[in-house]
Design a protein around this motif. Structure first.
Motif, PDB file in Angstrom:
ATOM      1  N   HIS A  39       0.372  -1.046   0.280  1.00 35.56           N
ATOM      2  CA  HIS A  39       0.115   0.059  -0.564  1.00 35.56           C
ATOM      3  C   HIS A  39       0.418   1.154  -0.231  1.00 35.56           C
ATOM      4  O   HIS A  39       0.351   2.118   0.082  1.00 35.56           O
ATOM      5  N   GLU A  40       2.559   0.808  -0.425  1.00 34.33           N
ATOM      6  CA  GLU A  40       3.047   2.181  -0.745  1.00 34.33           C
ATOM      7  C   GLU A  40       3.730   2.260  -1.336  1.00 34.33           C
ATOM      8  O   GLU A  40       3.889   1.281  -2.055  1.00 34.33           O
ATOM      9  N   GLY A 196      -0.188  -2.906  -5.099  1.00 30.18           N
ATOM     10  CA  GLY A 196       0.389  -3.878  -4.872  1.00 30.18           C
ATOM     11  C   GLY A 196      -1.495  -4.014  -4.897  1.00 30.18           C
ATOM     12  O   GLY A 196      -1.746  -4.964  -4.854  1.00 30.18           O
ATOM     13  N   LEU A 197      -1.884  -2.637  -5.014  1.00 27.61           N
ATOM     14  CA  LEU A 197      -3.679  -3.264  -4.475  1.00 27.61           C
ATOM     15  C   LEU A 197      -4.791  -3.583  -6.565  1.00 27.61           C
ATOM     16  O   LEU A 197      -3.686  -3.494  -7.913  1.00 27.61           O
ATOM     17  N   LYS A 198      -5.583  -4.767  -6.029  1.00 26.11           N
ATOM     18  CA  LYS A 198      -6.132  -4.946  -8.135  1.00 26.11           C
ATOM     19  C   LYS A 198      -6.857  -3.187  -8.083  1.00 26.11           C
ATOM     20  O   LYS A 198      -7.351  -2.593  -6.966  1.00 26.11           O
ATOM     21  N   GLN A 199      -6.949  -3.436  -9.479  1.00 21.19           N
ATOM     22  CA  GLN A 199      -7.796  -2.310 -10.467  1.00 21.19           C
ATOM     23  C   GLN A 199      -9.299  -2.727  -9.289  1.00 21.19           C
ATOM     24  O   GLN A 199      -9.391  -3.112  -9.300  1.00 21.19           O
ATOM     25  N   ALA A 200     -10.071  -0.410  -9.271  1.00 24.66           N
ATOM     26  CA  ALA A 200     -11.229  -0.554  -8.805  1.00 24.66           C
ATOM     27  C   ALA A 200     -12.448  -1.943  -9.100  1.00 24.66           C
ATOM     28  O   ALA A 200     -13.109  -2.899  -9.087  1.00 24.66           O
ATOM     29  N   CYS A 201     -11.991  -2.071 -10.733  1.00 20.83           N
ATOM     30  CA  CYS A 201     -13.017  -3.149 -11.362  1.00 20.83           C
ATOM     31  C   CYS A 201     -12.961  -4.588 -11.698  1.00 20.83           C
ATOM     32  O   CYS A 201     -13.661  -5.080 -11.853  1.00 20.83           O
ATOM     33  N   VAL A 202     -11.136  -4.555 -11.468  1.00 18.44           N
ATOM     34  CA  VAL A 202     -11.383  -5.366 -11.039  1.00 18.44           C
ATOM     35  C   VAL A 202     -11.638  -6.321  -9.783  1.00 18.44           C
ATOM     36  O   VAL A 202     -12.271  -7.424  -9.978  1.00 18.44           O
TER      37      VAL A 202
ATOM     38  N   ALA B  56      -8.801  -2.671   0.327  1.00 18.64           N
ATOM     39  CA  ALA B  56      -7.908  -3.316   0.359  1.00 18.64           C
ATOM     40  C   ALA B  56      -8.244  -5.170   0.746  1.00 18.64           C
ATOM     41  O   ALA B  56      -9.162  -4.870   1.635  1.00 18.64           O
ATOM     42  N   PRO B  57      -8.329  -6.523  -0.232  1.00 18.33           N
ATOM     43  CA  PRO B  57      -9.117  -7.713   0.390  1.00 18.33           C
ATOM     44  C   PRO B  57      -8.806  -7.498   1.419  1.00 18.33           C
ATOM     45  O   PRO B  57      -7.647  -7.474   2.603  1.00 18.33           O
TER      46      PRO B  57
END
Lengths: 254, 172
Positions: A39-40, A196-202, B56-57
């Protein structure tokens, strides 16, 4: 006849097996992504990534969750879309009926076209993040560019809002923002993927129809599917080399 | 050297033009332009600095472990909490609660995924409204779907019922 039925059975079996292994791999993939997430994004190295997008049109249920998530995540103005979903209803004679009410931000209502509909599917769309992209080539001020990791972005301070890129995009992925009057488009959620986050749509897709892959990641599932399955890109004749691939998309889709 | 005057004038003009060009160029081209290509490289950092709104999940489970546990076991496990509720950023900021999350209970909301549409994959559970709940004898309330189904964890029994009772018809 019997042979045909048996072959069909085997086909369904193989399909079921493939789907199952696919889902398992997807679960592992998701686990890996969570672990890697810090998250950085200050230490993010763009030379280590090469993004590729995969849409499985056979899985899409047309709920519009992706459109809603994208709109909120990126503060997209009302009735403008960075991603949207179209619905194709095709009759036996080949008559097409295509609709996308408000980009499918509220999903779809049943629609009676009056034709004998024999084939129907949903078709999610977004920027194809092309390798040879017309929108970047013709930008007169160098506002549109392609990052090292394969994302097409617009420099919001540089763009003069001339709209050439909006006209040049063969996929209709760009628009002029009604308030800022500059070009706006899908950023592949660059602020998220670099963290390292997923895209909002994904992340919002309930059926796993949308996935982001990374060609430079060893054992990447999306790269593997694109390398081994019959995939399709939109308008291949334009030689833009899109990096958004479609699985199971019928040829009527434009 | 009878033309020296002309040459000096020409050279002077050239020098002024060159200095003017460098001067204008310096202000016309923004810093970091051209570092990695024909664009302003600082723009990349500007995009990266945008704050993510969706969490995040697993972020929701930190507080809502009971709901998360039920959700993980059920058929709705593949759906992110934020799909039905709202992005985490509208609820939590710097570990503080800043707003309540919406809890959609309407038939219309369930129908966004489960209303029968011919374009939906045939294997996906879908029903016709209001036929389905009239058929099941459910009371006509705003939250009619939730009378029988648990939104976090629709049970196997519910799903089986839905699958046999209202299997989606093939397109005519």
């Amino acid at each position: 006849m019997k042979k045909g039925v048996r072959a069909l059975g085997a086909g369904v079996g193989v399909l079921a097996l493939w789907d199952l292994s696919d889902l398992e791999a997807l679960a592992q993939d998701a686990g890996g992504a969570t672990e890697a997430a810090t998250h950085e994004n200050t230490a993010y190295d763009w030379t280590k990534h090469d993004y590729v997008y995969l849409v499985d049109t056979r899985k899409c249920i047309g709920c519009g969750s992706c459109v809603r998530a994208c709109s909120k995540e990126n503060n997209v103005p009302t009735d403008y879309f960075r991603t949207w979903v179209e619905r194709y209803q095709i009759s036996r004679t080949g008559k097409r009926h295509v609709d996308s009410p408000h980009g499918a931000i509220n999903g779809f209502e049943p629609l009676v076209t009056g034709d004998d509909v024999t084939k129907a599917f949903f078709f999610p769309k977004l920027c194809c993040h092309c390798t040879f992209t017309p929108c970047v080539q013709l930008c007169p001020v160098g506002a549109s560019y392609r990052t090292e990791d394969g994302v097409i972005l617009v420099d919001e301070k540089r763009c003069i809002g001339c709209g050439y890129c909006v006209q040049a995009c063969p996929y209709g992925s760009r628009f002029i923002h009604p308030e800022t009057h500059i070009a706006s488009k899908c950023t592949l959620c660059y602020h998220r993927i670099t963290r390292g986050l997923k895209q909002a749509c994904v992340q919002a897709c309930p059926v796993g129809a949308r996935r982001l892959g990374d060609r430079k990641k060893v054992g990447d599932l999306v790269t593997e599917i694109i390398a081994t399955q019959p995939v399709h890109v939109l308008q291949p004749g334009l030689l833009t080399e899109p990096n958004c691939f479609y699985l199971g998309l019928s040829g009527e889709a434009r | 050297m009878e033309h020296a005057k002309h040459i000096i004038r020409a050279v002077l003009l050239l020098v002024i033009a060159a200095v003017g060009f460098v001067f204008v160029r310096h202000f016309a081209i923004p810093a970091s332009f051209g570092e990695h290509g024909h664009y302003r490289f600082d723009s990349v950092a500007e995009y990266k600095s945008q704050a993510p709104l969706h969490g995040a999940p697993g972020a929701c489970a930190e507080c809502h472990d009971e709901e998360a546990e039920a959700h993980e076991e059920g058929k709705h496990a593949t759906i992110s909490c934020e799909v039905c509720h709202a992005p985490l950023g509208q609820h939590i900021k710097n570990d503080e609660k800043i707003g309540a999350m919406p809890i959609p209970r309407s038939t219309e909301w369930c129908g966004i995924c489960h209303q029968r549409l011919i374009a939906r994959p045939k294997t996906f559970p879908q029903v016709v409204f209001p036929d389905h709940w009239i058929e099941k004898g459910a009371e006509t309330t705003e939250a009619v779907c939730l009378e029988c189904h648990d939104a976090h964890n629709p049970s196997e029994e519910d799903s089986a019922d839905t699958a046999t009772g209202s299997a989606p018809a093939a397109p005519k």
